[in-house]
Design a protein around this motif. Structure first.
Motif, PDB file in Angstrom:
ATOM      1  N   SER A 182       3.922 100.460  24.393  1.00 21.44           N
ATOM      2  CA  SER A 182       2.751 100.438  25.623  1.00 21.44           C
ATOM      3  C   SER A 182       2.409 102.041  25.575  1.00 21.44           C
ATOM      4  O   SER A 182       3.375 102.587  24.490  1.00 21.44           O
ATOM      5  CB  SER A 182       2.621 100.167  26.987  1.00 21.44           C
ATOM      6  OG  SER A 182       3.759 100.998  27.063  1.00 21.44           O
ATOM      7  N   SER A 183       1.316 102.644  24.678  1.00 21.25           N
ATOM      8  CA  SER A 183       0.387 104.275  24.598  1.00 21.25           C
ATOM      9  C   SER A 183      -0.621 104.485  25.428  1.00 21.25           C
ATOM     10  O   SER A 183      -1.582 103.969  25.787  1.00 21.25           O
ATOM     11  CB  SER A 183       0.276 104.423  23.276  1.00 21.25           C
ATOM     12  OG  SER A 183      -0.756 103.542  23.032  1.00 21.25           O
ATOM     13  N   ILE A 213       4.016  91.045  24.704  1.00 17.58           N
ATOM     14  CA  ILE A 213       2.567  91.669  25.014  1.00 17.58           C
ATOM     15  C   ILE A 213       2.170  91.869  26.448  1.00 17.58           C
ATOM     16  O   ILE A 213       0.365  92.318  26.518  1.00 17.58           O
ATOM     17  CB  ILE A 213       2.516  89.369  26.122  1.00 17.58           C
ATOM     18  CG1 ILE A 213       3.081  88.953  24.404  1.00 17.58           C
ATOM     19  CG2 ILE A 213       0.971  88.482  25.923  1.00 17.58           C
ATOM     20  CD1 ILE A 213       2.776  88.493  23.333  1.00 17.58           C
ATOM     21  N   ASN A 214       3.462  92.478  27.290  1.00 23.74           N
ATOM     22  CA  ASN A 214       1.911  93.382  28.067  1.00 23.74           C
ATOM     23  C   ASN A 214       1.872  94.689  27.580  1.00 23.74           C
ATOM     24  O   ASN A 214       0.615  94.900  28.232  1.00 23.74           O
ATOM     25  CB  ASN A 214       3.429  93.931  29.172  1.00 23.74           C
ATOM     26  CG  ASN A 214       3.100  94.705  30.419  1.00 23.74           C
ATOM     27  OD1 ASN A 214       1.923  94.155  30.826  1.00 23.74           O
ATOM     28  ND2 ASN A 214       3.911  95.633  30.158  1.00 23.74           N
ATOM     29  N   VAL A 267      -1.202  96.507  28.092  1.00 25.46           N
ATOM     30  CA  VAL A 267      -1.842  98.236  28.498  1.00 25.46           C
ATOM     31  C   VAL A 267      -2.176  98.728  27.543  1.00 25.46           C
ATOM     32  O   VAL A 267      -3.292  99.583  27.690  1.00 25.46           O
ATOM     33  CB  VAL A 267      -0.143  98.677  28.711  1.00 25.46           C
ATOM     34  CG1 VAL A 267       0.014 100.110  29.249  1.00 25.46           C
ATOM     35  CG2 VAL A 267       0.821  97.821  30.125  1.00 25.46           C
ATOM     36  N   SER A 268      -1.758  99.148  26.019  1.00 17.69           N
ATOM     37  CA  SER A 268      -2.178  99.867  25.361  1.00 17.69           C
ATOM     38  C   SER A 268      -3.787  99.603  25.374  1.00 17.69           C
ATOM     39  O   SER A 268      -4.986  99.941  25.272  1.00 17.69           O
ATOM     40  CB  SER A 268      -1.610  99.765  24.130  1.00 17.69           C
ATOM     41  OG  SER A 268      -0.420 100.138  24.199  1.00 17.69           O
ATOM     42  N   TYR A 323      -6.128 103.900  34.228  1.00 16.97           N
ATOM     43  CA  TYR A 323      -4.763 104.121  33.287  1.00 16.97           C
ATOM     44  C   TYR A 323      -3.904 102.748  33.497  1.00 16.97           C
ATOM     45  O   TYR A 323      -3.517 103.204  35.175  1.00 16.97           O
ATOM     46  CB  TYR A 323      -4.568 104.702  32.196  1.00 16.97           C
ATOM     47  CG  TYR A 323      -3.157 105.384  33.395  1.00 16.97           C
ATOM     48  CD1 TYR A 323      -1.945 104.961  32.942  1.00 16.97           C
ATOM     49  CD2 TYR A 323      -3.689 106.275  34.427  1.00 16.97           C
ATOM     50  CE1 TYR A 323      -1.173 105.857  34.873  1.00 16.97           C
ATOM     51  CE2 TYR A 323      -3.100 107.341  34.812  1.00 16.97           C
ATOM     52  CZ  TYR A 323      -1.574 106.631  34.992  1.00 16.97           C
ATOM     53  OH  TYR A 323      -1.110 107.638  35.857  1.00 16.97           O
ATOM     54  N   LEU A 324      -3.066 102.080  32.657  1.00 15.46           N
ATOM     55  CA  LEU A 324      -2.159 100.975  32.930  1.00 15.46           C
ATOM     56  C   LEU A 324      -0.756 101.803  32.927  1.00 15.46           C
ATOM     57  O   LEU A 324      -0.701 102.319  31.862  1.00 15.46           O
ATOM     58  CB  LEU A 324      -1.904  99.342  32.426  1.00 15.46           C
ATOM     59  CG  LEU A 324      -3.578  98.861  33.215  1.00 15.46           C
ATOM     60  CD1 LEU A 324      -3.461  97.251  32.095  1.00 15.46           C
ATOM     61  CD2 LEU A 324      -3.289  98.592  34.453  1.00 15.46           C
ATOM     62  N   LEU A 325       0.315 101.437  33.136  1.00 18.99           N
ATOM     63  CA  LEU A 325       1.565 101.877  33.231  1.00 18.99           C
ATOM     64  C   LEU A 325       2.528 100.871  32.996  1.00 18.99           C
ATOM     65  O   LEU A 325       2.495 100.139  34.150  1.00 18.99           O
ATOM     66  CB  LEU A 325       1.898 102.890  34.190  1.00 18.99           C
ATOM     67  CG  LEU A 325       2.920 103.564  33.741  1.00 18.99           C
ATOM     68  CD1 LEU A 325       3.080 105.073  33.098  1.00 18.99           C
ATOM     69  CD2 LEU A 325       4.254 104.564  35.429  1.00 18.99           C
ATOM     70  N   ASP A 326       3.404 101.124  31.169  1.00 20.54           N
ATOM     71  CA  ASP A 326       3.768  99.844  31.429  1.00 20.54           C
ATOM     72  C   ASP A 326       5.126 100.432  32.434  1.00 20.54           C
ATOM     73  O   ASP A 326       6.545 100.845  31.712  1.00 20.54           O
ATOM     74  CB  ASP A 326       4.438 100.317  30.007  1.00 20.54           C
ATOM     75  CG  ASP A 326       5.404  99.317  29.308  1.00 20.54           C
ATOM     76  OD1 ASP A 326       5.575  98.305  30.010  1.00 20.54           O
ATOM     77  OD2 ASP A 326       6.235  99.586  28.217  1.00 20.54           O
TER      78      ASP A 326
END
Lengths: 254, 283
Positions: free
Chosen positions: B151-152, B182-183, B187-188, B222-225
């Motif tokens: 994820s980035s 998949i997550n 996220v990215s 943003y989304l955080l992994d």
């Protein structure tokens, strides 16, 4: 920009701690996620990960000073101590030394030694399994070589000397400790050995002669060198250390 | 070593496995849960001895294991850390894992480790660099490895291809397989505004050997992994799409923060297993 230049710019950016830096020039800004914000997510994640790693290895120190103080101390350590191993478990190696020099902890003179004890526990936990001394091997040594025997402690063992009652402090600082939480620093210092036998890590107090002998062994001195310097009764003490499991191997120094 | 297609495995794995965490050792020893396999964090077991290895050995006696690392730093411009690879090889000889994986990222430079999965620029230079290193790693480890998409939170101006093109080319050219998280795609995609389905559609079916599923956290911008909560429902939907495209690929459920009782993870893994079964049934 080469890949190497990009990666090198990250080091400088991380060390500066500034959100606007040379590295972010290489980053594409997004509508909701600016280059600076993206970088700061990584900066915080790295700091958070290392702080969390330190709090796992030094739980007693964390309990003594509280989470906020510990996190600030960890952050200062992170800012001055790069990690040179892929193993994050190695990262706390210099934490005890750092605490000694960390001005806000100067009033907690024993804290550095507690950290030393926790690091020794961590090393014992993950270190090589201790062997038992093979007495039969001793019979193979020629009589004229006996003076050159060099004994060894378990590789997972550490010796700690402190001016403070750190074992007592460590004990009452465990998460599950129940009981009197008062320690008087006047209880005085102690000599400790931290080692693992089987799956269990032990922290045990040593007498001064035991400490001196184990220290000489740890320094790699031969039996004749020890006999020349040591004032205690070796014939009594050496079997004692062996039966405790603190002397587990030997070789004849050529 | 350049290998083609699916890995020659030590012990085949099927269904949905769970990330093995030390907090759950006692439960697993006591209850022997019906988990088809476990995934270990490789780096936690690269130790000389002690309880971690002993417990792992005990679990290995009853369950297949896959090894998933974070310290390889495959995209670094430093020389490969041979000492680290030797330790991985030793652990492989000890537990005979079905798969050995790490991340398509970099985490070190000039010998300095950041312990973070930093994204690479998707350029020809980075592609050739990583391909050469994967070949070297596979040679040293004597096995085909799996690389995971990370994820980035940043992308680079210099990138000339998409992440899915980069990942696919790395896999095709180096012979490594893909661990598709998949997550991380979700996220990215959210952070960089790309289409998850387009990502999935581009990845060749025969290069994917394992899926990862985990939870992420919504910070609005943003989304955080985070790996600290249950799987989000859009990620479950994407998983369904992934199974339809790639088939019943072995999937592991990861949880690294706010680790709950084992049963909670077991039930979440069961939910994934049911989704997998349903897709197979429909197919």
């Amino acid at each position: 920009m080469s890949l190497k230049e990009l990666q090198e710019s990250f080091i400088k950016a991380f060390d500066s701690g500034q959100e606007k830096n040379q590295f972010t020039q290489f980053v594409k800004a997004k509508h909701l996620l600016s280059a600076e914000k993206g970088f700061s997510i990584y900066l915080n994640s790295i700091r958070g990960g290392l702080t969390s790693g330190l709090s796992i290895v030094f739980p007693a120190c964390k309990n003594i000073v509280g989470e906020d103080f510990f996190n600030k101390m960890a952050l200062s350590y992170i800012q001055e101590t790069p990690s040179y191993s892929p193993d994050v478990g190695e990262y706390g190696k210099y934490f005890s030394e750092f605490i000694k020099r960390f001005p806000p902890a100067s009033h907690l003179s024993y804290l550095s030694d507690v950290a030393k004890l926790e690091w020794a526990w961590h090393k014992a936990f993950n270190g090589l399994d201790a062997k038992s001394l093979d007495f039969a091997k001793l019979q193979d040594i020629d009589v004229e070589e006996t003076n050159n025997i060099q004994f060894f402690m378990p590789e997972n063992a550490s010796l700690i000397e402190s001016e403070y009652p750190i074992l007592h402090i460590w004990t009452i600082s465990q998460d599950d400790y129940q009981g009197d939480e008062v320690v008087h620093l006047e209880e005085g210092g102690e000599y400790l050995i931290v080692w693992r036998k089987g799956l269990e890590v032990f922290i045990e107090r040593l007498t001064e002669p035991q400490w001196q002998l184990l220290q000489a062994i740890q320094m790699g001195k031969t039996i004749s060198e020890i006999a020349n310097e040591f004032s205690g009764d070796l014939t009594q003490l050496l079997p004692e250390l062996t039966s405790c499991g603190w002397v587990t191997d030997f070789e004849v120094e050529s | 070593m350049k290998a083609e297609g699916r890995a020659q495995t030590q012990q085949s794995i099927y269904g949905v496995g769970v990330g093995l965490r030390p907090q759950h050792f006692s439960y697993i020893f006591k209850h022997r849960p019906k988990v088809p396999w476990f995934e270990i964090l490789t780096d936690n077991y690269l130790v000389d001895g002690g309880p971690m290895l002993s417990r792992l050995e005990k679990i290995r006696a009853d369950y297949p294991i896959v090894m998933h690392g974070v310290g390889l730093s495959i995209g670094s411009t430093d020389p490969l850390n041979i000492n680290y690879l030797k330790k991985i090889r030793q652990l492989m000889e000890f537990i005979h894992p079905t798969f050995v994986s790490d991340h398509l990222c970099w985490s070190s430079i000039h010998g300095r480790y950041f312990h973070e999965l930093l994204p690479l620029p998707y350029t020809e230079e980075a592609l050739n660099h990583v391909v050469a290193r994967v070949e070297q790693v596979q040679e040293i480890l004597g096995t085909q490895i799996l690389l995971e998409n990370v994820s980035s939170y940043i992308t680079y101006r210099e990138s000339t291809m998409t992440e899915w093109e980069f990942l696919t080319e790395i896999s095709k050219k180096s012979g490594c397989l893909i661990l598709l998280d998949i997550n991380n795609i979700y996220v990215s995609a959210y952070n960089h505004h790309f289409d998850c389905q387009k990502y999935l559609n581009h990845i060749p079916v025969d290069r994917v050997a394992q899926f990862h599923m985990a939870g992420c956290k919504d910070y609005k911008n943003y989304l955080l992994d985070s790996h600290g909560e249950s799987i989000q429902s859009p990620v479950l939907n994407l998983y369904q799409q992934a199974i339809k495209r790639f088939g019943a690929i072995p999937t592991s459920l990861e949880r690294d923060n706010n680790i709950p009782e084992f049963n909670v993870l077991f039930n979440e893994a069961q939910q994934l297993q049911e989704m997998m079964n349903e897709c197979i049934y429909v197919a």
